[in-house]
Design a protein around this motif. Structure first.
Motif, mmCIF file in Angstrom:
data_model
loop_
_atom_site.group_PDB
_atom_site.id
_atom_site.type_symbol
_atom_site.label_atom_id
_atom_site.label_comp_id
_atom_site.label_asym_id
_atom_site.label_seq_id
_atom_site.Cartn_x
_atom_site.Cartn_y
_atom_site.Cartn_z
ATOM 1 N N PHE A 54 -58.441 59.053 57.309
ATOM 2 C CA PHE A 54 -58.283 60.412 56.787
ATOM 3 C C PHE A 54 -58.271 60.443 55.266
ATOM 4 O O PHE A 54 -58.489 61.499 54.676
ATOM 5 C CB PHE A 54 -57.019 61.047 57.365
ATOM 6 N N GLY A 55 -58.018 59.321 54.614
ATOM 7 C CA GLY A 55 -58.145 59.251 53.166
ATOM 8 C C GLY A 55 -59.520 58.758 52.776
ATOM 9 O O GLY A 55 -59.671 57.848 51.948
ATOM 10 N N SER A 56 -60.538 59.373 53.354
ATOM 11 C CA SER A 56 -61.922 58.961 53.114
ATOM 12 C C SER A 56 -62.815 60.184 53.189
ATOM 13 O O SER A 56 -62.350 61.317 53.391
ATOM 14 C CB SER A 56 -62.366 57.922 54.158
ATOM 15 N N SER A 57 -64.111 59.957 53.065
ATOM 16 C CA SER A 57 -65.082 61.047 53.148
ATOM 17 C C SER A 57 -65.673 61.188 54.544
ATOM 18 O O SER A 57 -66.722 61.801 54.706
ATOM 19 C CB SER A 57 -66.213 60.817 52.131
ATOM 20 N N ILE A 58 -65.014 60.628 55.553
ATOM 21 C CA ILE A 58 -65.560 60.685 56.909
ATOM 22 C C ILE A 58 -65.615 62.120 57.414
ATOM 23 O O ILE A 58 -66.649 62.583 57.914
ATOM 24 C CB ILE A 58 -64.715 59.817 57.859
ATOM 25 N N PHE A 59 -64.510 62.853 57.303
ATOM 26 C CA PHE A 59 -64.411 64.167 57.930
ATOM 27 C C PHE A 59 -64.603 65.325 56.968
ATOM 28 O O PHE A 59 -64.884 66.442 57.403
ATOM 29 C CB PHE A 59 -63.040 64.310 58.613
ATOM 30 N N ALA A 60 -64.404 65.087 55.682
ATOM 31 C CA ALA A 60 -64.519 66.171 54.706
ATOM 32 C C ALA A 60 -64.846 65.583 53.343
ATOM 33 O O ALA A 60 -64.509 64.427 53.060
ATOM 34 C CB ALA A 60 -63.211 66.975 54.645
ATOM 35 N N PRO A 61 -65.491 66.366 52.477
ATOM 36 C CA PRO A 61 -65.756 65.884 51.106
ATOM 37 C C PRO A 61 -64.450 65.619 50.373
ATOM 38 O O PRO A 61 -63.418 66.234 50.646
ATOM 39 C CB PRO A 61 -66.538 67.036 50.475
ATOM 40 N N THR A 62 -64.505 64.719 49.421
ATOM 41 C CA THR A 62 -63.304 64.320 48.696
ATOM 42 C C THR A 62 -63.097 65.110 47.402
ATOM 43 O O THR A 62 -62.102 64.899 46.717
ATOM 44 C CB THR A 62 -63.370 62.818 48.357
ATOM 45 N N THR A 100 -59.895 57.049 47.670
ATOM 46 C CA THR A 100 -61.123 57.136 48.462
ATOM 47 C C THR A 100 -62.279 56.392 47.803
ATOM 48 O O THR A 100 -63.179 55.899 48.492
ATOM 49 C CB THR A 100 -61.524 58.605 48.697
ATOM 50 N N ASP A 101 -62.264 56.317 46.474
ATOM 51 C CA ASP A 101 -63.336 55.599 45.777
ATOM 52 C C ASP A 101 -63.348 54.113 46.142
ATOM 53 O O ASP A 101 -64.415 53.479 46.133
ATOM 54 C CB ASP A 101 -63.182 55.754 44.259
ATOM 55 N N TYR A 102 -62.185 53.546 46.449
ATOM 56 C CA TYR A 102 -62.087 52.129 46.792
ATOM 57 C C TYR A 102 -61.974 51.909 48.302
ATOM 58 O O TYR A 102 -61.857 50.769 48.758
ATOM 59 C CB TYR A 102 -60.876 51.499 46.094
ATOM 60 N N ASN A 103 -61.976 52.994 49.054
ATOM 61 C CA ASN A 103 -61.852 52.900 50.508
ATOM 62 C C ASN A 103 -63.209 52.516 51.103
ATOM 63 O O ASN A 103 -64.183 53.253 50.960
ATOM 64 C CB ASN A 103 -61.394 54.245 51.068
ATOM 65 N N PRO A 104 -63.302 51.368 51.795
ATOM 66 C CA PRO A 104 -64.610 50.970 52.338
ATOM 67 C C PRO A 104 -65.143 51.925 53.389
ATOM 68 O O PRO A 104 -66.365 51.997 53.587
ATOM 69 C CB PRO A 104 -64.328 49.579 52.937
ATOM 70 N N GLY A 164 -56.348 64.079 42.454
ATOM 71 C CA GLY A 164 -56.973 62.989 41.708
ATOM 72 C C GLY A 164 -56.558 61.612 42.192
ATOM 73 O O GLY A 164 -57.400 60.709 42.313
ATOM 74 N N TRP A 165 -55.254 61.442 42.498
ATOM 75 C CA TRP A 165 -54.797 60.124 42.952
ATOM 76 C C TRP A 165 -55.407 59.758 44.301
ATOM 77 O O TRP A 165 -55.712 58.591 44.562
ATOM 78 C CB TRP A 165 -53.270 60.093 43.041
ATOM 79 N N LEU A 166 -55.624 60.769 45.161
ATOM 80 C CA LEU A 166 -56.222 60.492 46.460
ATOM 81 C C LEU A 166 -57.723 60.223 46.320
ATOM 82 O O LEU A 166 -58.276 59.380 47.040
ATOM 83 C CB LEU A 166 -55.983 61.664 47.411
ATOM 84 N N GLN A 167 -58.371 60.910 45.391
ATOM 85 C CA GLN A 167 -59.781 60.621 45.136
ATOM 86 C C GLN A 167 -59.961 59.194 44.628
ATOM 87 O O GLN A 167 -60.932 58.524 44.985
ATOM 88 C CB GLN A 167 -60.353 61.617 44.117
#
Length: 290
Positions: free
Chosen positions: A220-228, A239-243, A233-236
């Motif tokens: 859920f902390g990714s771009s799978i289900f919704a744009p980021t 997501t930038d480092y989330n494989p 900002g901290w969550l983005q």
């Protein structure tokens, strides 16, 4: 002369007189003696054993069958309208966005099954039997991963059937196959993590609980289900480092068009790094588990 020790024999004499019983050699020596062809043969036999077990227990395929159906229908019909409008379209626009991400999700979610199954085999005594046989210890792990990858490919096929039913347009078949191949490569690396958990933890429930704690924030902390873009900002930054974000974005670019190269190479880099670190750990833990 009788091979039985006399009643007055010393312990050393009794051991020498006792009939010799072949014991399994240490795992490292067994692996060193077994050729590559032998490893392949052992892995194939164990894959067949695992597939026969699935045939005898078809309920073990329930998650691979139902998960892609439930998740696709849930996200498309519950969130598709609102998120689709944010994407500049409607539900149809969201279907094109979320289905490639669902392929990435399948690679992570079903990878957990290899750890729970491994833990169950330990608790049932099956692994004790395997470890007493003159087979390569790595063959047991590779067989488990191979069968779980087959389950994942089955789930992906179900996902694509459901996605077409809800309106997904497959216009780039080579891109679809490339996205599935990339997802398979990433899943095989994550499975080494869950294999390690399956060896180290005492029960399948513990592996499942730990897997949930790992999977939930990553998915859920990714771009799978919704744009980021609308995330804090901290969550983005996360997501930038989330494989899973790079995997979902690469699959999206391959299947529906868009940038691919950066996300593709980052995902492959994650896959190689995770495998390089966790595969030796999993094999070592399996060999030395008492």
């Amino acid at each position: 002369m009788s091979s039985h020790p006399s009643p007055t024999a010393t312990p050393n004499e009794a051991l020498r007189a006792a009939p010799s019983i072949p014991l399994p050699a240490p795992a490292t020596k067994d692996d060193a003696r077994i050729s590559l062809r032998g490893h392949v043969r052992h892995t194939s036999a164990l894959v067949r054993r695992n597939l026969l077990w699935i045939r005898q227990d078809p309920e073990s395929m329930a998650d691979a069958l139902l998960m892609p159906v439930i998740f696709t229908l849930l996200f498309v019909f519950v969130f598709g309208g609102s998120i689709g409008q944010a994407l500049g379209g409607g539900q149809d626009r969201y279907v094109q966005y979320v289905i490639p991400g669902m392929i990435a999700m399948m690679s992570m979610t079903l990878s957990q099954g290899v750890g729970t199954g491994f833990s169950q085999d330990f608790n049932s005594g099956v692994m004790d039997r395997f470890r007493s046989l003159p087979i390569g210890r790595g063959s047991v792990l590779f067989a488990k991963i191979s069968v779980e990858l087959l389950r994942m490919l089955f789930a992906t096929a179900v996902l694509m059937i459901v996605s077409v039913a809800v309106g997904f347009d497959i216009t780039n078949w080579p891109g679809l196959f490339a996205a599935v191949a990339l997802s398979t490569a990433f899943a095989s690396s994550i499975m080494w993590v869950f294999l390690t958990l399956g060896v180290m933890m005492k029960s399948a429930q513990s592996v499942q609980a730990m897997g949930f704690l790992v999977l939930f924030p990553l998915q859920f902390g990714s771009s799978i289900f919704a744009p980021t873009t609308s995330m804090p900002g901290w969550l983005q930054a996360f997501t930038d480092y989330n494989p899973l974000s790079t995997l979902a974005d690469a699959a999206r670019g391959l299947m529906v068009g868009g940038p691919v190269a950066h996300d593709l190479w980052v995902t492959l880099g994650w896959s190689v790094a995770i495998t390089a670190v966790m595969a030796p750990v999993a094999i070592h833990k399996f060999r030395t588990k008492s």
